[in-house]
Design an enzyme around this catalytic site. Structure first.
Site, PDB file in Angstrom:
ATOM      1  CE  LYS A   1       1.437   5.168   7.095  1.00  0.00           C
ATOM      2  NZ  LYS A   1       1.090   3.766   7.217  1.00  0.00           N
TER       3      LYS A   1
ATOM      4  CE  LYS B   1      -3.495   4.388  10.558  1.00  0.00           C
ATOM      5  NZ  LYS B   1      -3.990   3.310   9.667  1.00  0.00           N
TER       6      LYS B   1
ATOM      7  CG  ASP C   1      -2.458   0.550  11.042  1.00  0.00           C
ATOM      8  OD1 ASP C   1      -3.183   0.949  11.980  1.00  0.00           O
ATOM      9  OD2 ASP C   1      -2.664   0.875   9.862  1.00  0.00           O
TER      10      ASP C   1
ATOM     11  CD  GLN D   1      -3.050   0.800   2.241  1.00  0.00           C
ATOM     12  OE1 GLN D   1      -3.951   0.038   1.959  1.00  0.00           O
ATOM     13  NE2 GLN D   1      -2.970   1.377   3.418  1.00  0.00           N
TER      14      GLN D   1
ATOM     15  CD  GLU E   1      -2.135   7.745   3.030  1.00  0.00           C
ATOM     16  OE1 GLU E   1      -0.913   7.547   3.072  1.00  0.00           O
ATOM     17  OE2 GLU E   1      -2.947   7.098   3.709  1.00  0.00           O
TER      18      GLU E   1
ATOM     19  NE  ARG F   1      -6.940   5.632   9.552  1.00  0.00           N
ATOM     20  CZ  ARG F   1      -7.671   4.643  10.069  1.00  0.00           C
ATOM     21  NH1 ARG F   1      -8.091   4.728  11.332  1.00  0.00           N
ATOM     22  NH2 ARG F   1      -7.968   3.565   9.368  1.00  0.00           N
ATOM     23  CB  SER F   2      -6.315   7.310   3.268  1.00  0.00           C
ATOM     24  OG  SER F   2      -7.408   6.570   3.746  1.00  0.00           O
TER      25      SER F   2
END
EC number: 4.2.1.11
Length: 431
Positions: free
Chosen positions: A391, A340, A315, A164, A206, A369-370
């Site tokens: 990230k 997250k 994750d 991904q 992203e 998050r995306s």
């Protein structure tokens, strides 16, 4: 300190994908104000707290959040008005009790988190300190190493790549400001390389490119080429991190993983990742979600095999949940956790997960998050907790850049006290 919450209100706004999300505003009795917008994921773990959507197909294809907004305005607000904004732990306890479910499915994690974050912001304004200082205290001073998602595949792109995210990790930079420059220069170099090779250079959710490369390995090779052409040394100035999001290419019927056009067992996938690590040593420094979220056995075997030299990040495995993290620590299933906020749904529970991971000697990677927004809460959270890693997307799209710019301002504000640990942030591995 004791400052009462006097008003809480929510509204429906849009995230970076054009989908509705929840914004919450909080007002305190001294006039202090705080607001927060909740992000949303695309590849979500099955154990995440529930993001409440309306399900009305006639409105935003069923993705409206008017129910969550109503829950804030009609149920949460009357209960939290009058509470002390400086008692975050008690506030979050009240929110969890008000919901009463394991996964926040009654009120919605998006409703609860919006209030939790907005109250923290309002309290920091009331205290007259930046959010990172309010959450982290006087010792909050470590700027995170950024993980920059510049090549997208999997659920984040319509291309042939199974993995991904392919990320740049400028751990060899002397400061956050310089790390950002390293990343930006490689990003622009990568764009030229892809363009010259005839690939489309439109960006994904992203902000990374989604080229139709022949294999996952080719993506690594192209990144290494871009790092070199930009004037940096792979495995010294800039490293590479992977987010495999393996749950997305796991076949539940066969119990195997479909990657690079072949079916692999957990053991075969371990060999595949090990081959990549050895072949490109020391460039690959971190691998996230290498296996399906319930494949604990493969995580344990892989961590035993390479966990001394590569960061293995859980994750979907943990979903920022202390109960699942406890199991991971017990099994030694990984040496790092992705954090997250909206996976668990409150500020206190997020801080609890970070603390538990640190105590166990695991690293924390604070993550976006995306589906993101202009909200920069996670930038402050990364510094507040001295996590050392963040990230938050590529070097394009302003909802990603907003976090980087916030970190630049924090580094400048901290002055000589600011620390950028670089490779030292990866304390759970030896390099």
């Amino acid at each position: 300190m004791y400052v009462e919450i006097i008003d809480v209100r929510a509204r429906e706004v849009l995230d970076s994908r054009g989908n509705p999300t929840v914004e919450v505003e909080v007002l305190l009795e001294d006039g202090s104000f705080g607001s927060a917008i909740v992000p949303s994921g695309a590849s979500t773990g099955k154990f995440e707290a529930l993001e409440l959507r309306d399900g009305d197909k006639k409105r935003y294809m069923g993705k409206g959040v008017l129910k969550a907004v109503e829950h804030v305005n009609e149920i949460i607000a009357p209960r939290v008005v009058g509470l002390n904004a400086f008692d975050q732990v008690y506030l979050d306890k009240v929110l969890l009790e008000l919901d009463g479910t394991e996964n926040k499915s009654k009120l919605g994690a998006n409703a609860i988190l919006g209030v939790s974050m907005a109250v923290a912001r309002a309290a920091s304004e009331s205290a007259g300190v930046p959010l990172y200082k309010y959450l982290g205290g006087a010792n909050a001073k470590i700027l995170p190493v950024p993980f920059m998602n510049v090549i997208n595949g999997g659920a984040h792109a319509d291309n042939s790549l199974d993995i991904q995210e392919f990320m740049l990790v400028p751990a060899g930079a002397p400061s956050f400001k310089e790390a950002l420059r390293y990343g930006a220069e490689v990003f622009h170099t990568l764009k030229k390389i892809l363009k010259d090779a005839g690939h489309v250079t439109a960006v994904g959710d992203e902000g990374g490119f989604a080229p139709n490369l022949s294999s996952n390995e080719e993506a690594i090779q192209v990144l290494i080429e871009a790092i070199k052409k930009a004037g940096y040394e792979p495995g010294k100035d800039i490293y590479i991190a992977l987010d495999c999001a393996a749950s997305e290419f796991y076949n539940e019927e066969t119990g195997k993983y479909n990657i690079d056009g072949t079916e692999k067992t957990g053991d075969e996938l371990i060999e595949y990742y090990s081959m990549l690590i050895d072949k490109y040593w020391p460039v690959i420094i971190s691998i996230e979600d290498p296996f399906e979220q319930e494949d604990w056995d493969s995580y344990v075997k892989f961590t035993q095999k390479v966990g001394g030299k590569v960061q293995i990040v859980g994750d979907d495995l943990y979903v920022t949940n202390v109960k699942r993290l406890e199991k991971g620590i017990e099994l030694f299933a990984s040496n790092s956790i992705l954090i997250k906020l909206n996976q668990i749904g409150s500020v206190t529970e997020t801080l609890d997960a970070i603390e538990m991971a640190k105590t166990a000697g695991m690293t924390n990677v604070i993550s976006h998050r995306s589906g993101e927004t202009e909200d920069t809460f996670i930038a402050d959270l990364a510094v507040a907790t001295n996590a050392g890693m963040i990230k938050t997307g590529s070097l394009s799209r302003s909802e990603r850049i907003a976090k980087y710019n916030r970190l630049l301002r924090i580094e400048e504000e901290l002055g000589d006290a600011a620390i950028y640990k670089g490779l030292g942030a990866f304390y759970s591995i030896k390099r």
